[in-house]
Design a protein around this motif. Structure first.
Motif, short mmCIF file in Angstrom:
data_model
loop_
_atom_site.label_atom_id
_atom_site.label_comp_id
_atom_site.label_asym_id
_atom_site.label_seq_id
_atom_site.Cartn_x
_atom_site.Cartn_y
_atom_site.Cartn_z
N MET A 59 38.13 41.04 39.65
CA MET A 59 37.73 40.12 38.84
C MET A 59 39.27 39.86 37.45
SD MET A 59 35.38 38.14 39.50
CE MET A 59 34.95 37.23 38.39
N ARG A 60 39.79 41.19 36.96
CA ARG A 60 40.36 41.14 36.18
C ARG A 60 41.68 40.76 36.36
NH1 ARG A 60 44.75 44.09 34.85
NH2 ARG A 60 45.60 44.93 37.03
N MET A 61 42.34 40.20 37.29
CA MET A 61 42.98 40.16 37.57
C MET A 61 42.62 38.01 37.80
SD MET A 61 46.26 41.37 38.54
CE MET A 61 46.26 43.02 38.49
N LEU A 62 42.30 37.97 37.71
CA LEU A 62 41.18 36.61 37.72
C LEU A 62 41.10 36.13 36.27
CD1 LEU A 62 38.65 35.86 41.24
CD2 LEU A 62 41.60 35.18 40.00
N GLY A 63 40.89 36.92 35.26
CA GLY A 63 41.05 36.69 33.96
C GLY A 63 39.60 36.65 33.56
N CYS A 64 38.40 37.71 34.46
CA CYS A 64 37.08 37.11 34.30
C CYS A 64 36.45 38.62 34.17
CB CYS A 64 36.44 36.33 35.62
SG CYS A 64 37.41 34.46 35.71
N LYS A 65 35.58 38.58 33.52
CA LYS A 65 34.33 39.88 33.75
C LYS A 65 33.69 40.27 35.05
CE LYS A 65 33.89 40.71 29.04
NZ LYS A 65 32.95 40.46 27.55
N ASN A 84 32.07 40.30 48.07
CA ASN A 84 32.80 40.34 48.88
C ASN A 84 33.97 40.84 47.43
OD1 ASN A 84 31.86 40.62 51.06
ND2 ASN A 84 32.22 37.73 51.58
N TRP A 85 33.67 40.01 46.15
CA TRP A 85 34.40 39.87 44.90
C TRP A 85 33.87 39.97 43.81
CZ3 TRP A 85 34.12 35.34 48.04
CH2 TRP A 85 34.27 34.02 47.05
N CYS A 108 32.70 33.86 53.85
CA CYS A 108 33.03 33.63 52.53
C CYS A 108 33.96 34.86 51.95
CB CYS A 108 31.66 33.58 51.20
SG CYS A 108 31.92 32.73 49.81
N VAL A 109 34.67 34.86 52.88
CA VAL A 109 36.15 36.20 52.16
C VAL A 109 36.38 36.32 50.91
CG1 VAL A 109 36.38 37.50 54.30
CG2 VAL A 109 37.03 35.73 53.85
N ALA A 138 38.63 39.02 48.84
CA ALA A 138 37.90 40.03 49.07
C ALA A 138 38.94 40.65 49.37
CB ALA A 138 36.48 40.44 50.05
N PRO A 139 39.18 42.48 48.28
CA PRO A 139 39.57 43.58 48.23
C PRO A 139 39.60 44.43 49.83
CG PRO A 139 38.28 43.71 46.45
CD PRO A 139 37.65 42.78 47.71
N ASN A 140 38.47 43.88 50.51
CA ASN A 140 38.37 44.65 51.76
C ASN A 140 39.09 43.48 53.34
OD1 ASN A 140 36.13 43.18 52.25
ND2 ASN A 140 35.12 43.63 53.35
#
Length: 193
Positions: A38-44, A30-31, A80-81, A101-103
């Motif tokens: 993940m970039r917006m969360l600062g993670c890979k 989902n994400w 778990c969206v 999740a993007p969708n």
């Protein structure tokens, strides 16, 4: 301050509940495998469901130990969206992160989940200030936070292009109705041992 608030938060459209290891597959698909999210969360992005299981297990342990408060978002028939998480800074303030999740975006899920979770923290856990960080190009997230009472401070980490947003208890605007189901300690430890 440790979190000692182990609850389900239930709105008209969703249930926010503690994570379980069985959520790892949905987290991954989902994400957590999505580069932009993940970039917006600062993670890979996670490379596999196994990595998702390992990281989720550590997050569950941290929640059970009171180091964080994390809710998985179940939206209607979709499990778990997204999530909303809080980390204590001190007795009066905490830090928030969240993701959808993007969708599943542009359906009001983040606004509803973040609003209900923040209201719960302010009313039931005694926090008076909540801090968020956002990349300057994450306009939807910044707009959501401002909509519920956050104000932007100046860019404080120019090397990462981040903006700090702060919400004080007196500035909070809650428009979400929700119920709380308190879980017993025995329930929260089931299945994660």
């Amino acid at each position: 301050m440790n979190f000692d608030c182990y609850v389900d938060i239930i709105t008209e459209r969703m249930v926010m509940r503690p994570f379980e290891l069985t959520d790892a597959k949905n987290v991954f698909y989902n994400w957590a495998s999505d580069y932009d999210t993940m970039r917006m969360l600062g993670c890979k992005p996670y490379a596999s469901i196994y990595e998702s299981q390992q990281k989720l297990n550590q997050k569950i342990i941290n929640s059970q130990n009171g180091k964080s408060l994390r809710w998985c978002i179940d939206f209607g028939k979709y499990n778990c969206v997204g999530y909303v998480s809080f980390f204590a800074i001190d007795d009066d303030s905490c830090y928030i992160t969240y993701c959808v999740a993007p969708n599943m975006r542009r359906k009001g899920i983040a606004t509803e989940a973040v609003g209900a979770a923040m209201d719960f923290l302010i009313r039931h856990c005694g926090y008076s200030m909540i801090i968020a960080e956002s990349y300057s190009d994450n306009i939807p997230s910044r707009n959501l936070l401002k909509k519920i009472g956050f104000t932007e401070e100046s860019a404080y980490d120019l090397s990462r292009n981040e903006i700090r947003l702060v919400m004080k208890k007196e500035d909070y605007i809650c428009s979400v109705e929700y119920d709380v189901k308190y879980l017993r300690k025995e329930q929260k430890n089931e299945g994660n041992q």
